[in-house]
Design a protein around this motif. Structure first.
Motif, PDB file in Angstrom:
ATOM      1  N   ALA A 320       0.960   3.507 -11.771  1.00 37.78           N
ATOM      2  CA  ALA A 320      -0.233   3.478 -10.925  1.00 37.78           C
ATOM      3  C   ALA A 320      -1.468   3.914 -11.710  1.00 37.78           C
ATOM      4  N   LEU A 327      -1.745   8.127  -7.681  1.00 40.16           N
ATOM      5  CA  LEU A 327      -0.702   8.094  -6.657  1.00 40.16           C
ATOM      6  C   LEU A 327      -0.318   9.512  -6.237  1.00 40.16           C
ATOM      7  N   ARG A 374      -2.404  -2.745  -5.042  1.00 44.19           N
ATOM      8  CA  ARG A 374      -1.064  -2.306  -4.608  1.00 44.19           C
ATOM      9  C   ARG A 374      -0.022  -3.416  -4.770  1.00 44.19           C
ATOM     10  N   LEU A 377       0.736  -3.043  -8.352  1.00 45.81           N
ATOM     11  CA  LEU A 377       1.597  -1.868  -8.542  1.00 45.81           C
ATOM     12  C   LEU A 377       3.055  -2.235  -8.245  1.00 45.81           C
TER      13      LEU A 377
END
Ligand SMILES: [Zn+2]
Length: 386
Positions: A320, A327, A374, A377
């Protein structure tokens, strides 16, 4: 393992957010309240078609009576005894059909997009397929075989899909759960256990005007039970007991013969679990003419922190960081399917879906700008876990 920015195989700008949001709108507009089997299965159809178009292998299993189907999507074959990566999503929502038209239509306001189930968790479910697609398009692809389970009944406790989740969990080294992120994009590293009870209280009916003395009010006894149960709340220890629904009586002028309570219990550890469950199972009526039927028990075991879970979190934090995401891990009282995998000893991270707020309300939304980072990620986690 630490990834650096240059080493990231999938970047946020690799995510086609416009296409993803167009597809997401279709998903959100297929209303899929858990008990609405036709609605849930229409949603499963759509997810299945999308996964097929991504070239993934599909298995679809019928749900138990009253539940939609479970969709299992796979990429790669696990060798004998080899453990893979399991990703858990659900396609049901808490919103009854009609919510879209009346209370929560798809609408975009600046960075927010509203819609039933958009945050919990159609965005996370779709981002997962997108992330796997992007991961497969990179040079080497994922190191582990990847399985995604899309459940039809998470919002009512995964009673139908639990067996599938646990069977896949036993074959997994890691489990990622794409439930929505907590405020500010935090993820979930531990969850309380959840118990549910249905308590039936049975008395005797009678005419409220002519023969009230012949009746035994189930509602009166139920009211006392509600107070006994709610007295178990201990916020300091993290124990919560809520009578969330009550139904009883047949009419204003009838001494009520029946009353039914639906009870939700959240428990941080085994000690609290033993104590509270024993109390509830041992409830006795104050009035001996009343009978009680107590059904239920643990629904989701506690998902405590573990060394393996902490190592997985540390890895996710590193990935991240390369995406400029700081995170943060939190513990929550909300249960999820991650409780099942964590209880099997599988390193589990949860809350990896989109950022937003308002789960289970008519103010449910995602933050549009959380989609690209995200999803990237997720893609890089899929690629880097080994
Ligand atoms: Zn959810």
């Amino acid at each position: 393992m630490t990834a650096s920015v240059s080493a990231l195989a999938v970047l946020p700008d690799d995510v086609d957010a416009t296409a993803l949001l167009a597809e997401l709108r279709t998903w959100v507009e297929i209303e899929s309240h858990t008990p609405d089997v036709a609605g849930v299965n229409a949603m499963v159809d759509r997810a299945e078609a999308y996964a097929k178009a991504c070239g993934l292998t599909i298995e679809r299993q019928p749900g138990k009576p009253g539940y939609g189907d479970v969709l299992i999507v796979r990429s790669g074959q696990a060798g004998e005894g080899e453990k893979g990566l399991l990703i858990l999503a659900h396609l049901d929502t808490v919103h009854a059909r009609g919510t879209l038209a009346n209370r929560l239509n798809w609408r975009e306001e600046a960075n927010r997009i509203y819609g039933p189930g958009i945050y919990d968790m159609k965005s996370g479910a779709l981002m997962t397929l997108e992330a796997l697609k992007l991961a497969l398009a990179t040079g080497n692809g994922p190191k582990l075989p990847v399985t995604i389970v899309f459940g039809p009944d998470e919002e009512t406790g995964s009673i139908s899909s639990r067996d599938v989740i646990e069977a896949e969990g036993r074959k997994a080294r890691y489990a990622l759960v794409v439930e929505p992120a907590r405020d500010g994009g935090k993820i979930v590293v531990a969850r309380k256990g959840v118990a549910i009870f249905d308590i039936g209280v049975f008395g005797k009916a009678s005419h409220a005007g002519t023969h009230p003395q012949n009746g035994v009010s189930a509602i009166r006894e139920a009211a006392k039970i509600v107070l006994k149960l709610e007295a178990l709340n201990d916020f300091e220890r993290g124990i919560t007991v809520t009578v969330g629904q009550i139904e009883g009586g047949a009419g204003r002028n009838i001494i009520p013969a029946e009353c039914h309570l639906k009870v939700d219990v959240r428990l941080p550890d085994a000690e609290a679990q033993n104590e509270v469950l024993a109390f509830i199972s041992g409830l006795k009526p104050d009035d001996e003419r009343i009978s009680l039927e107590i059904a239920g028990g643990m629904n989701r075991p506690a998902f405590p922190r573990s060394a393996a879970g902490d190592a997985l979190f540390a890895h996710a934090r590193d990935v991240a960081k390369s995406l400029d995401i700081d995170l943060v891990g939190v513990t929550t009282g909300g249960g999820s399917d991650g409780n099942f995998t964590a209880a099997l000893g599988v390193a589990t991270l949860d809350g990896l879906g989109a950022d937003g707020a308002g789960a289970h309300t008519h103010e449910e939304y995602i933050l549009k700008d959380s989609i690209k980072p995200r999803t990237a990620l997720l893609a890089n986690l899929i690629l880097s876990l080994e």
